[in-house]
Design an enzyme around this catalytic site. Structure first.
Site, PDB file in Angstrom:
ATOM      1  N   CYS A 173     -10.986 -30.856 -21.831  1.00  0.00           N
ATOM      2  CA  CYS A 173     -12.195 -30.710 -21.013  1.00  0.00           C
ATOM      3  C   CYS A 173     -13.485 -30.668 -21.816  1.00  0.00           C
ATOM      4  O   CYS A 173     -13.958 -31.680 -22.271  1.00  0.00           O
ATOM      5  CB  CYS A 173     -12.074 -29.482 -20.102  1.00  0.00           C
TER       6      CYS A 173
ATOM      7  N   GLU B  20      -6.073 -30.431 -17.402  1.00  0.00           N
ATOM      8  CA  GLU B  20      -6.205 -29.104 -18.037  1.00  0.00           C
ATOM      9  C   GLU B  20      -5.672 -28.046 -17.066  1.00  0.00           C
ATOM     10  O   GLU B  20      -5.859 -28.175 -15.851  1.00  0.00           O
ATOM     11  CB  GLU B  20      -7.702 -28.849 -18.283  1.00  0.00           C
TER      12      GLU B  20
ATOM     13  N   LYS C  70      -7.596 -25.497 -27.075  1.00  0.00           N
ATOM     14  CA  LYS C  70      -9.007 -25.867 -26.829  1.00  0.00           C
ATOM     15  C   LYS C  70      -9.963 -25.145 -27.778  1.00  0.00           C
ATOM     16  O   LYS C  70      -9.967 -23.916 -27.860  1.00  0.00           O
ATOM     17  CB  LYS C  70      -9.353 -25.537 -25.378  1.00  0.00           C
TER      18      LYS C  70
HETATM   19  N1  CDV Z   1     -13.129 -26.555 -18.008  1.00  0.00           N
HETATM   20  C1  CDV Z   1     -14.251 -26.901 -18.650  1.00  0.00           C
HETATM   21  O1  CDV Z   1     -14.292 -26.916 -19.881  1.00  0.00           O
HETATM   22  N2  CDV Z   1     -15.316 -27.226 -17.893  1.00  0.00           N
HETATM   23  C2  CDV Z   1     -16.610 -27.535 -18.423  1.00  0.00           C
HETATM   24  C3  CDV Z   1     -17.703 -27.164 -17.464  1.00  0.00           C
HETATM   25  C4  CDV Z   1     -17.891 -25.695 -17.377  1.00  0.00           C
HETATM   26  C5  CDV Z   1     -19.043 -27.760 -17.842  1.00  0.00           C
HETATM   27  C6  CDV Z   1     -16.745 -29.013 -18.756  1.00  0.00           C
HETATM   28  O2  CDV Z   1     -17.233 -29.317 -19.852  1.00  0.00           O
HETATM   29  O3  CDV Z   1     -16.456 -29.868 -17.919  1.00  0.00           O
END
Ligand code: CDV
Length: 320
Positions: free
Chosen positions: A175, A53, A130
């Site tokens: 993510c 990401e 996202k």
């Molecule tokens: N970049 C992210 O989406 N990070 C989140 C953190 C903040 C919990 C994740 O779900 O890994």
């Protein structure tokens, strides 16, 4: 009884974990690191390489920046652009497809946390923005670091599409999306066979630190893997998950990049928190077993009971 025989559909996939990218690091230098990993992927027979990401810059949502001009220095106005073109050129030359995450600023001024899928002919075949943006939208100075994704990005507006490309049905997410079962199921319902994702996950939960909540560091890695292994198994799909890891500025990011089979088993795992390529021969035909049996959606799902999932966002408890 005839034997359950499948013709293999092998796609060798690389997960190109990145070590930290410091704030002063130029995109050109980062792209050189991406190309080095791509070439290693080529030597190891990869057809697709997955990058993290926001793979072109440091993870900038950790800072509150009141000036949007400064924020926008972390965004790409076009893709490819001059700094990233060498990656596209090298991938095309080597006939390798890739997943790349970056911050997208559209021509009409929208900001998204985006990933693209480029096929092995160098063509952008898919774009994902996202959907699940974690963190907060206002500065919270009591935190050791910010997580301002809700300030700097809008929620994605493209849903969770999949694409037929490079011999399979490909899906993408980013993510925090990996923590939500809906992400996998919406793609599972479109037959996804290889789900790619990049992540930046701090090793500590800044909110938990401020509120003295119990979230020991080892749980961050456990939760990273448990959600993806469940998502892979419950939708009978390969999952390729790639971190940006290590000490980035003053923040430690977890590694744990991995490739997970449709059985939920992990078949490749990064050892460290630096630039590191993990590789697995992903036989997409293996998805068929789960999709035809225990997770044969058509036979076994009971959608008449799932209405709340798409009609209600938060929890509504029964009356006392
Ligand atoms: N970049 C992210 O989406 N990070 C989140 C953190 C903040 C919990 C994740 O779900 O890994």
């Amino acid at each position: 009884m005839p034997a359950f025989k499948l013709t293999p559909r092998l796609v060798t996939v690389g997960g190109a974990q990145l070590g930290p990218i410091q704030r002063a690091e130029k995109r050109e230098a980062v792209v050189e690191r991406l190309i080095a990993l791509l070439r290693e992927g080529h030597r190891k027979g990869c057809r697709i390489v997955v990058f993290p990401e926001l793979a072109l810059t440091t993870f900038f949502p950790r800072w509150f920046m009141p000036d949007w001009k400064e924020v926008e220095t972390f965004f790409e106005r076009e893709m490819p652009n001059k700094a990233v073109q060498p990656l596209f050129d090298e991938a095309k030359r080597l006939k390798i497809g890739f997943y790349l995450g970056y911050a997208e600023l559209t021509a009409d001024g929208h900001h998204f946390n985006t990933a693209i899928l480029v096929d092995d002919t160098g063509k952008i075949v898919g774009k994902y923005r996202k959907v699940h943006l974690p963190g907060h939208s206002e500065n919270e100075p009591e935190r050791p670091f910010q997580h301002l994704e809700k300030r700097y990005f809008e929620p994605g507006d493209l849903g969770f599409p999949v694409w037929r490309s490079m011999g399979g049905i490909m899906g993408m997410c980013i993510c925090n999306d990996r923590r939500w079962p809906e992400t996998y199921r919406v793609m599972g319902l479109q037959g996804v066979e290889l789900l790619m994702l990049g992540y930046n996950t701090p090793a500590i939960n800044a909110w938990a630190m401020v509120h003295s909540a119990p979230e020991p560091e080892h749980l961050r890695q456990f939760h990273n893997h448990v959600v993806m292994q469940a998502g892979a198994y419950q939708n009978s799909t390969w999952v390729v998950a790639v971190a940006k890891a290590g000490i980035e500025e003053d923040c430690s990011l977890i590694g744990g990049s991995c490739i997970i089979a449709p059985t939920g088993e992990m078949v490749a795992l990064a050892r460290g928190v630096d630039d590191e390529l993990i590789v697995a021969d992903c036989d997409l035909a293996l998805c068929k077993y789960g999709k035809d049996t225990i997770f044969n959606f058509d036979k076994h799902r009971r959608i008449e009971h799932y209405g709340l999932i798409s009609s209600q966002t938060g929890v509504i408890e029964p009356p006392m």
